[in-house]
Design an enzyme around this catalytic site. Structure first.
Site, PDB file in Angstrom:
ATOM      1  N   LYS A   7       0.665   7.158   5.117  1.00 49.26           N
ATOM      2  CA  LYS A   7       0.013   5.923   5.101  1.00 49.26           C
ATOM      3  C   LYS A   7       0.190   5.508   6.839  1.00 49.26           C
ATOM      4  O   LYS A   7      -0.639   4.976   7.699  1.00 49.26           O
ATOM      5  CB  LYS A   7       0.395   4.765   4.549  1.00 49.26           C
ATOM      6  CG  LYS A   7      -0.251   5.070   2.841  1.00 49.26           C
ATOM      7  CD  LYS A   7       0.403   4.184   1.890  1.00 49.26           C
ATOM      8  CE  LYS A   7      -0.074   4.404   0.514  1.00 49.26           C
ATOM      9  NZ  LYS A   7       0.428   3.987  -0.502  1.00 49.26           N
ATOM     10  N   GLN A  42       5.164  -0.150  -1.694  1.00 43.62           N
ATOM     11  CA  GLN A  42       4.819   1.001  -2.436  1.00 43.62           C
ATOM     12  C   GLN A  42       5.441   1.100  -3.913  1.00 43.62           C
ATOM     13  O   GLN A  42       6.629   0.569  -4.358  1.00 43.62           O
ATOM     14  CB  GLN A  42       5.494   2.135  -1.732  1.00 43.62           C
ATOM     15  CG  GLN A  42       5.472   3.461  -2.337  1.00 43.62           C
ATOM     16  CD  GLN A  42       3.963   4.019  -2.256  1.00 43.62           C
ATOM     17  OE1 GLN A  42       3.034   3.866  -1.116  1.00 43.62           O
ATOM     18  NE2 GLN A  42       3.284   4.513  -3.136  1.00 43.62           N
ATOM     19  N   ASP A  84      -3.603  -4.004  -1.150  1.00 44.55           N
ATOM     20  CA  ASP A  84      -3.781  -3.298  -2.256  1.00 44.55           C
ATOM     21  C   ASP A  84      -4.586  -3.809  -3.375  1.00 44.55           C
ATOM     22  O   ASP A  84      -5.050  -3.308  -4.212  1.00 44.55           O
ATOM     23  CB  ASP A  84      -2.517  -3.102  -2.798  1.00 44.55           C
ATOM     24  CG  ASP A  84      -1.702  -1.633  -2.779  1.00 44.55           C
ATOM     25  OD1 ASP A  84      -2.508  -0.987  -2.228  1.00 44.55           O
ATOM     26  OD2 ASP A  84      -0.581  -1.558  -2.677  1.00 44.55           O
TER      27      ASP A  84
END
Ligand code: NDP
Length: 290
Positions: free
Chosen positions: A54, A98, A121
């Site tokens: 990422k 994460q 997200d």
């Protein structure tokens, strides 16, 4: 005879990332460099790879990426404190924690602490609610990527029988809502479903998000169906394998994604898109306030 068009997720994702560069340049020239903060707690090797990828993808697109790697013993209070700081940081437009988090940390509390305005997200209840009510702000990355892939096939979802296999919060549920928003007739299957084969045979569109290698058999696929395989399963001797028996499904499907090279690259691309969307929105708000 093989008839399926193989959907080139890798190529589509690369093109998206190229297009994004222009938006990032324009925004940066106006004084707002999009910034993404990625928070990793502990030393899960798979998570470390995801986070590294990422970060690299951000750099290539001109997005500022800030990584916070915290010790596995980090307390919930410490993590919440960091999120509070990132929420207030004007140079950060997206925050990603994460998952999975270590067991002693309550995942839901952490996701809810992220500002809904920076929730790239799309897991905050605010954004989930906006998705349900048909007014999405941040759509979760994998489902957003899947919709993009379907779009490239030119298949109109209106009135189609769409089947989602899997009901997770990150893939199954949100993709079902997005398909519904495009007027598909949506069925969701899961581990307690009695006759998965029948459901697959009826479907014009199949989204497989299970995590069981090749559980969806090729001959179940309806002729001409769109098949999106989200599954990533590591099988000894075979490498990465999807949830669909790809080789056999190619004989029936109209369009199908490979694993790897299908949905995976789109997830990262959509994270970048969500970050730039966010930076543009915040820039706009700041400009209006000035
Ligand atoms: P989860 O483990 O959270 O959910 C799996 C779902 O599959 C559950 O709803 C479960 O049902 C259902 N399921 C399990 N066994 C069966 C079965 N035999 N028949 C029907 N349904 C079944 O997984 P995720 O949604 O997080 O991920 C799914 C897959 O997608 C994984 O392989 C993951 O690695 C991959 N993935 C890939 C991404 C990408 O970028 N390409 C991103 C995210 C995930 P129940 O709810 O009843 O337990």
């Amino acid at each position: 005879m093989i008839m399926a068009n193989i959907i080139d997720g890798k190529g589509i994702a690369l093109k998206l990332r190229e297009e994004l560069k222009t938006r990032v340049e324009e925004l940066s020239a106006k004084g707002t460099v999009p910034g993404l903060a990625v928070v990793l707690v502990g030393e899960d090797p798979a998570s470390e790879v995801y986070v590294r990828n990422k970060g690299r993808a951000c750099e290539k697109a001109g997005i500022k990426s800030v990584q916070h790697t915290l010790d596995k013993d980090t307390t919930q209070a410490q993590l919440l404190e960091l999120i509070k700081e990132l929420n207030a940081d004007h140079e950060i437009h997206g925050i990603l924690v994460q998952l999975p988090l270590p067991d002693h940390i309550d995942e839901q509390s952490i996701l809810e602490a992220i500002s809904p305005n920076k929730d790239v997200d799309g897991f905050h209840p605010f954004n989930v609610g906006r998705l349900i009510t048909g007014n999405p702000v941040f759509e979760p990355c994998t489902p957003r990527g899947i919709m993009k892939l379907i779009e490239t096939t030119g298949v109109d979802l209106k009135g189609k029988e769409a089947l989602v296999v899997g009901r997770s919060n990150i893939v199954g549920k949100p993709i079902a809502l997005m398909l519904l928003a495009k007027h598909a007739t949506v069925t969701i299957c899961h581990s307690r479903t009695r006759d998965l084969e029948h459901a697959v045979r009826m479907a014009d569109v199949v989204i497989a998000a299970v995590g069981v290698p090749e559980m969806i058999k090729g001959d179940w696929i309806k002729l001409g169906a769109v098949v999106i395989d989200v599954g990533i399963n590591r099988v000894e001797g075979q490498g990465l394998v999807g949830d669909v028996d790809f080789e056999k499904a190619c004989f029936n499907a109209g369009h199908i994604t490979p694993v790897p090279g299908g949905v995976g690259p789109m997830t990262i691309a959509m994270l970048l898109v969500n970050t730039v969307d966010s930076a543009e929105r915040m820039h706009e708000t700041k400009a209006q306030e000035a």
